[in-house]
Design an enzyme around this catalytic site. Structure first.
Site, PDB file in Angstrom:
ATOM      1  N   LYS A   1       0.840  -1.198   0.000  1.00 32.93           N
ATOM      2  CA  LYS A   1       0.000   0.000   0.000  1.00 32.93           C
ATOM      3  C   LYS A   1       0.879   1.253   0.000  1.00 32.93           C
ATOM      4  O   LYS A   1       2.090   1.176   0.219  1.00 32.93           O
ATOM      5  CB  LYS A   1      -0.923  -0.015   1.222  1.00 32.93           C
TER       6      LYS A   1
ATOM      7  N   TYR B   1      15.845  31.116   7.135  1.00 32.88           N
ATOM      8  CA  TYR B   1      14.693  31.729   7.789  1.00 32.88           C
ATOM      9  C   TYR B   1      14.922  31.888   9.290  1.00 32.88           C
ATOM     10  O   TYR B   1      15.425  30.980   9.959  1.00 32.88           O
ATOM     11  CB  TYR B   1      13.438  30.864   7.577  1.00 32.88           C
TER      12      TYR B   1
END
Length: 338
Positions: free
Chosen positions: A31, A236
Protein backbone atom coordinates in the site's frame (compact mmCIF):
# COMPACT_ATOMS: atom_id res chain seq x y z
CA UNK A 1 21.84 10.03 -7.53
CA UNK A 2 18.49 10.66 -5.78
CA UNK A 3 16.53 7.86 -4.14
CA UNK A 4 18.03 4.40 -4.68
CA UNK A 5 15.82 1.40 -3.90
CA UNK A 6 17.67 -1.88 -3.49
CA UNK A 7 15.16 -4.49 -4.67
CA UNK A 8 17.53 -7.36 -3.86
CA UNK A 9 17.70 -6.22 -0.22
CA UNK A 10 13.93 -5.80 -0.12
CA UNK A 11 13.38 -9.32 -1.44
CA UNK A 12 15.95 -10.66 1.03
CA UNK A 13 14.05 -9.00 3.88
CA UNK A 14 10.77 -10.51 2.65
CA UNK A 15 12.36 -13.94 2.56
CA UNK A 16 13.86 -13.47 6.03
CA UNK A 17 10.45 -12.55 7.44
CA UNK A 18 8.89 -15.52 5.64
CA UNK A 19 11.46 -17.80 7.26
CA UNK A 20 10.28 -16.58 10.68
CA UNK A 21 6.84 -18.01 9.84
CA UNK A 22 7.64 -21.20 7.89
CA UNK A 23 4.17 -22.71 8.22
CA UNK A 24 2.42 -19.61 6.84
CA UNK A 25 2.03 -18.29 3.30
CA UNK A 26 4.03 -15.04 3.06
CA UNK A 27 2.19 -12.04 1.64
CA UNK A 28 3.45 -8.52 1.02
CA UNK A 29 1.99 -5.15 1.97
CA UNK A 30 2.47 -2.72 -0.93
CA UNK A 31 0.00 0.00 0.00
CA UNK A 32 0.95 3.68 -0.32
CA UNK A 33 2.86 2.86 -3.51
CA UNK A 34 4.92 0.24 -1.65
CA UNK A 35 5.59 2.63 1.22
CA UNK A 36 6.68 5.26 -1.28
CA UNK A 37 9.20 3.04 -3.07
CA UNK A 38 7.21 2.21 -6.19
CA UNK A 39 4.68 -0.64 -6.15
CA UNK A 40 5.02 -1.18 -9.90
CA UNK A 41 8.66 -2.16 -9.32
CA UNK A 42 8.46 -3.66 -5.83
CA UNK A 43 5.50 -6.02 -6.35
CA UNK A 44 6.87 -7.74 -9.50
CA UNK A 45 10.23 -8.25 -7.75
CA UNK A 46 8.42 -9.92 -4.86
CA UNK A 47 6.29 -11.98 -7.23
CA UNK A 48 9.49 -13.21 -8.84
CA UNK A 49 10.66 -14.32 -5.39
CA UNK A 50 7.44 -16.25 -4.78
CA UNK A 51 4.94 -13.78 -3.29
CA UNK A 52 1.37 -14.28 -4.51
CA UNK A 53 -0.66 -12.23 -2.01
CA UNK A 54 -0.43 -8.43 -2.03
CA UNK A 55 -2.19 -5.91 0.19
CA UNK A 56 -3.15 -2.36 -0.76
CA UNK A 57 -5.21 0.18 1.16
CA UNK A 58 -7.76 1.28 -1.44
CA UNK A 59 -9.12 0.02 -4.73
CA UNK A 60 -7.41 2.71 -6.83
CA UNK A 61 -4.04 1.36 -5.64
CA UNK A 62 -5.11 -2.14 -6.59
CA UNK A 63 -6.27 -1.09 -10.05
CA UNK A 64 -2.94 0.67 -10.66
CA UNK A 65 -1.01 -2.43 -9.55
CA UNK A 66 -3.11 -5.08 -11.32
CA UNK A 67 -1.45 -4.72 -14.79
CA UNK A 68 1.99 -5.27 -13.23
CA UNK A 69 1.21 -8.71 -11.78
CA UNK A 70 0.18 -12.03 -13.36
CA UNK A 71 -3.37 -13.29 -12.93
CA UNK A 72 -2.50 -15.71 -10.14
CA UNK A 73 -1.41 -12.86 -7.86
CA UNK A 74 -4.14 -11.83 -5.44
CA UNK A 75 -4.46 -8.14 -4.58
CA UNK A 76 -6.39 -7.60 -1.34
CA UNK A 77 -8.01 -4.20 -0.78
CA UNK A 78 -8.01 -3.44 2.94
CA UNK A 79 -10.64 -0.69 2.68
CA UNK A 80 -13.06 -3.32 1.43
CA UNK A 81 -15.99 -2.81 -0.91
CA UNK A 82 -16.68 0.91 -1.02
CA UNK A 83 -19.89 1.89 -2.82
CA UNK A 84 -19.42 2.40 -6.56
CA UNK A 85 -15.82 1.17 -6.55
CA UNK A 86 -14.47 -0.92 -9.42
CA UNK A 87 -13.03 -4.10 -7.87
CA UNK A 88 -12.37 -6.01 -11.07
CA UNK A 89 -9.42 -8.33 -10.52
CA UNK A 90 -9.18 -7.37 -6.83
CA UNK A 91 -10.15 -9.03 -3.55
CA UNK A 92 -12.02 -6.68 -1.19
CA UNK A 93 -11.47 -7.28 2.52
CA UNK A 94 -14.95 -6.61 3.88
CA UNK A 95 -15.09 -4.63 7.11
CA UNK A 96 -18.76 -4.30 8.04
CA UNK A 97 -22.23 -5.76 7.48
CA UNK A 98 -22.91 -2.96 4.98
CA UNK A 99 -19.88 -3.97 2.93
CA UNK A 100 -20.76 -7.65 3.22
CA UNK A 101 -24.26 -7.21 1.82
CA UNK A 102 -23.05 -4.76 -0.83
CA UNK A 103 -20.45 -7.27 -1.99
CA UNK A 104 -22.83 -10.22 -1.85
CA UNK A 105 -24.54 -9.05 -5.04
CA UNK A 106 -21.27 -9.57 -6.94
CA UNK A 107 -20.56 -13.10 -5.81
CA UNK A 108 -19.50 -15.48 -7.24
CA UNK A 109 -17.82 -13.06 -9.68
CA UNK A 110 -14.93 -12.40 -7.35
CA UNK A 111 -13.33 -13.54 -4.14
CA UNK A 112 -13.63 -11.62 -0.91
CA UNK A 113 -11.90 -11.45 2.46
CA UNK A 114 -13.20 -10.56 5.90
CA UNK A 115 -11.59 -8.30 8.46
CA UNK A 116 -12.53 -8.73 12.11
CA UNK A 117 -12.04 -6.22 14.90
CA UNK A 118 -10.13 -8.13 17.57
CA UNK A 119 -9.69 -5.05 19.76
CA UNK A 120 -8.06 -2.28 17.75
CA UNK A 121 -11.40 -0.49 17.15
CA UNK A 122 -10.41 0.78 13.75
CA UNK A 123 -11.61 -1.52 10.96
CA UNK A 124 -13.48 -4.79 10.85
CA UNK A 125 -16.60 -6.58 12.08
CA UNK A 126 -17.19 -6.32 15.79
CA UNK A 127 -17.87 -9.67 17.48
CA UNK A 128 -21.68 -9.31 17.50
CA UNK A 129 -21.74 -8.20 13.86
CA UNK A 130 -19.59 -11.14 12.88
CA UNK A 131 -21.73 -13.61 14.82
CA UNK A 132 -24.79 -12.46 12.87
CA UNK A 133 -23.30 -13.22 9.43
CA UNK A 134 -20.61 -15.76 10.30
CA UNK A 135 -22.46 -18.81 8.96
CA UNK A 136 -23.37 -17.13 5.67
CA UNK A 137 -19.89 -15.67 5.21
CA UNK A 138 -18.20 -18.98 5.94
CA UNK A 139 -20.47 -20.79 3.47
CA UNK A 140 -19.56 -18.27 0.76
CA UNK A 141 -15.90 -19.25 1.08
CA UNK A 142 -13.84 -16.20 2.01
CA UNK A 143 -10.35 -16.09 0.57
CA UNK A 144 -9.05 -14.86 3.93
CA UNK A 145 -10.22 -13.91 7.39
CA UNK A 146 -7.89 -11.41 9.02
CA UNK A 147 -7.42 -8.98 11.85
CA UNK A 148 -4.71 -6.51 12.81
CA UNK A 149 -2.63 -6.12 15.98
CA UNK A 150 -2.50 -2.70 17.64
CA UNK A 151 0.64 -3.21 19.75
CA UNK A 152 2.70 -5.81 17.90
CA UNK A 153 5.80 -3.60 18.07
CA UNK A 154 5.62 -3.92 21.88
CA UNK A 155 6.20 -7.65 22.48
CA UNK A 156 5.38 -7.49 26.19
CA UNK A 157 2.11 -5.59 25.76
CA UNK A 158 -0.81 -7.59 27.14
CA UNK A 159 -2.98 -6.37 24.25
CA UNK A 160 -1.24 -8.83 21.93
CA UNK A 161 -2.40 -11.90 23.85
CA UNK A 162 -5.86 -10.38 24.28
CA UNK A 163 -6.24 -9.77 20.55
CA UNK A 164 -4.94 -13.26 19.76
CA UNK A 165 -7.55 -14.78 22.08
CA UNK A 166 -10.31 -12.63 20.59
CA UNK A 167 -9.32 -13.56 17.04
CA UNK A 168 -9.29 -17.26 17.90
CA UNK A 169 -12.68 -16.99 19.57
CA UNK A 170 -14.17 -15.42 16.45
CA UNK A 171 -12.54 -17.73 13.90
CA UNK A 172 -11.93 -21.16 15.40
CA UNK A 173 -14.07 -23.64 13.50
CA UNK A 174 -14.39 -21.51 10.36
CA UNK A 175 -13.01 -23.26 7.29
CA UNK A 176 -11.05 -20.37 5.78
CA UNK A 177 -7.40 -19.23 5.78
CA UNK A 178 -6.61 -16.86 8.64
CA UNK A 179 -4.16 -13.98 9.02
CA UNK A 180 -3.32 -11.87 12.06
CA UNK A 181 0.36 -10.93 11.81
CA UNK A 182 2.09 -8.13 9.93
CA UNK A 183 5.82 -7.52 10.53
CA UNK A 184 5.52 -7.06 14.29
CA UNK A 185 3.19 -10.02 14.63
CA UNK A 186 5.57 -12.26 12.68
CA UNK A 187 8.27 -11.41 15.20
CA UNK A 188 5.94 -12.29 18.11
CA UNK A 189 6.19 -15.97 17.22
CA UNK A 190 4.24 -18.90 15.78
CA UNK A 191 1.09 -18.44 17.87
CA UNK A 192 0.39 -15.33 15.80
CA UNK A 193 1.23 -16.69 12.35
CA UNK A 194 -1.88 -18.71 11.35
CA UNK A 195 -2.14 -19.43 7.59
CA UNK A 196 -0.83 -16.22 6.03
CA UNK A 197 1.43 -13.39 7.23
CA UNK A 198 1.57 -9.87 5.84
CA UNK A 199 5.19 -8.77 5.49
CA UNK A 200 5.17 -4.99 5.79
CA UNK A 201 7.54 -2.33 7.06
CA UNK A 202 10.29 -4.81 7.97
CA UNK A 203 10.44 -5.80 4.33
CA UNK A 204 11.38 -2.20 3.54
CA UNK A 205 14.25 -2.26 6.02
CA UNK A 206 12.67 -0.53 9.02
CA UNK A 207 11.86 -1.28 12.67
CA UNK A 208 10.71 -3.46 14.31
CA UNK A 209 12.65 -5.93 12.10
CA UNK A 210 16.06 -5.29 13.62
CA UNK A 211 17.87 -7.71 11.30
CA UNK A 212 16.62 -6.12 8.09
CA UNK A 213 18.95 -5.15 5.27
CA UNK A 214 19.02 -1.50 4.24
CA UNK A 215 16.72 -0.92 1.27
CA UNK A 216 16.76 2.85 0.73
CA UNK A 217 19.60 5.23 -0.04
CA UNK A 218 19.13 8.95 -0.59
CA UNK A 219 21.61 11.53 -1.84
CA UNK A 220 20.75 15.20 -2.30
CA UNK A 221 22.43 17.54 -4.80
CA UNK A 222 24.39 20.60 -3.73
CA UNK A 223 23.00 23.67 -5.51
CA UNK A 224 25.43 26.29 -4.25
CA UNK A 225 28.14 26.95 -1.68
CA UNK A 226 29.02 30.25 -0.03
CA UNK A 227 31.42 31.64 2.53
CA UNK A 228 29.85 33.03 5.68
CA UNK A 229 31.73 35.33 8.05
CA UNK A 230 31.66 35.16 11.85
CA UNK A 231 28.39 36.70 13.06
CA UNK A 232 26.49 36.19 9.80
CA UNK A 233 23.30 34.10 9.90
CA UNK A 234 21.71 31.62 7.54
CA UNK A 235 18.14 30.91 6.45
CA UNK A 236 14.69 31.73 7.79
CA UNK A 237 14.61 33.30 11.21
CA UNK A 238 18.39 33.49 11.26
CA UNK A 239 18.23 30.26 13.25
CA UNK A 240 21.98 29.61 12.87
CA UNK A 241 24.80 32.11 13.21
CA UNK A 242 28.41 31.40 12.28
CA UNK A 243 30.79 31.20 15.22
CA UNK A 244 33.76 30.76 12.86
CA UNK A 245 34.46 31.56 9.21
CA UNK A 246 32.30 28.92 7.51
CA UNK A 247 31.48 27.38 4.16
CA UNK A 248 27.79 26.62 3.78
CA UNK A 249 26.22 24.36 1.14
CA UNK A 250 22.59 24.69 0.07
CA UNK A 251 20.93 21.38 -0.85
CA UNK A 252 17.93 20.71 -3.08
CA UNK A 253 15.55 19.11 -0.58
CA UNK A 254 13.09 20.28 2.05
CA UNK A 255 9.85 19.51 3.79
CA UNK A 256 8.08 19.29 0.40
CA UNK A 257 10.35 16.29 -0.21
CA UNK A 258 9.48 14.52 3.02
CA UNK A 259 12.17 15.92 5.32
CA UNK A 260 10.20 17.18 8.32
CA UNK A 261 10.68 20.76 9.48
CA UNK A 262 11.10 19.31 12.97
CA UNK A 263 14.57 18.06 11.98
CA UNK A 264 16.00 21.55 12.56
CA UNK A 265 18.55 21.77 15.38
CA UNK A 266 18.32 18.03 16.16
CA UNK A 267 21.89 17.10 15.25
CA UNK A 268 21.07 15.73 11.80
CA UNK A 269 24.08 14.93 9.64
CA UNK A 270 24.52 14.53 5.93
CA UNK A 271 27.47 12.51 4.72
CA UNK A 272 30.35 13.05 2.30
CA UNK A 273 31.72 9.53 2.13
CA UNK A 274 32.72 8.70 5.72
CA UNK A 275 32.67 12.32 6.88
CA UNK A 276 29.60 13.75 8.61
CA UNK A 277 28.51 17.30 7.82
CA UNK A 278 25.91 18.90 10.10
CA UNK A 279 22.66 20.41 8.93
CA UNK A 280 22.27 24.01 10.12
CA UNK A 281 19.31 26.37 10.36
CA UNK A 282 15.76 25.51 9.43
CA UNK A 283 14.34 23.06 6.95
CA UNK A 284 12.47 25.09 4.35
CA UNK A 285 10.11 23.88 1.64
CA UNK A 286 12.75 23.14 -0.99
CA UNK A 287 16.12 23.78 0.64
CA UNK A 288 18.37 22.67 3.48
CA UNK A 289 21.71 24.16 4.47
CA UNK A 290 24.70 22.24 5.82
CA UNK A 291 28.09 23.28 7.21
CA UNK A 292 30.77 21.90 4.88
CA UNK A 293 33.63 23.95 6.35
CA UNK A 294 35.61 20.88 7.36
CA UNK A 295 35.45 19.21 3.93
CA UNK A 296 38.56 19.51 1.80
CA UNK A 297 36.32 19.32 -1.25
CA UNK A 298 32.54 19.71 -1.51
CA UNK A 299 31.01 16.88 -3.58
CA UNK A 300 28.18 17.34 -6.04
CA UNK A 301 25.78 15.61 -3.65
CA UNK A 302 25.59 14.61 -0.01
CA UNK A 303 24.05 11.44 1.38
CA UNK A 304 21.20 11.50 3.87
CA UNK A 305 20.07 7.84 3.98
CA UNK A 306 22.86 5.30 3.80
CA UNK A 307 24.47 2.51 5.83
CA UNK A 308 25.29 5.05 8.56
CA UNK A 309 21.86 6.68 8.84
CA UNK A 310 18.60 4.77 8.35
CA UNK A 311 15.00 5.88 7.98
CA UNK A 312 14.52 4.98 11.64
CA UNK A 313 17.46 7.17 12.65
CA UNK A 314 15.91 10.04 10.72
CA UNK A 315 12.51 9.31 12.24
CA UNK A 316 13.92 9.34 15.77
CA UNK A 317 15.40 12.80 15.21
CA UNK A 318 12.13 14.07 13.75
CA UNK A 319 10.00 12.62 16.55
CA UNK A 320 8.10 10.26 14.25
CA UNK A 321 8.34 6.68 12.91
CA UNK A 322 10.10 5.10 9.94
CA UNK A 323 6.76 4.48 8.18
CA UNK A 324 6.15 8.23 7.93
CA UNK A 325 9.63 8.99 6.62
CA UNK A 326 9.39 6.27 3.94
CA UNK A 327 5.93 7.19 2.72
CA UNK A 328 6.74 10.92 2.67
CA UNK A 329 9.86 10.79 0.50
CA UNK A 330 8.90 13.17 -2.28
CA UNK A 331 8.32 12.64 -5.98
CA UNK A 332 10.98 15.19 -6.86
CA UNK A 333 13.72 12.72 -5.98
CA UNK A 334 14.70 10.77 -9.09
CA UNK A 335 14.19 7.10 -8.25
CA UNK A 336 16.57 4.33 -9.25
CA UNK A 337 15.75 0.64 -8.64
CA UNK A 338 18.74 -1.68 -8.43
Amino acid sequence: MGLVINLSALVANWKALAERAPAARPGAVVKADAYGLGAAKVAPALYGAGARDFFVAVASEGRALRPHLPEDARIFVLAGHMEGEDLTGLVPVLNSPAQFFRDRALRPKGAFGIQLDSGMNRLGFEPAEWAAIRAEAAAAGPALIMSHLACADEPDNAANAAQLAAFRAMTDGVDAPRALAATGGILLGPDFHFDLVRCGVGMYGADPFVGAQSVVGLSVPVIQTRDVAVGESVGYGYAWTAARPSKIATLAAGYADGLPRSLANKGLNFWAGDQAVPMIGRVSMDLITVDVTDLSEVPAELALLNERQSVDDLAALAGTIGYEILTSLGRRYPRVWV
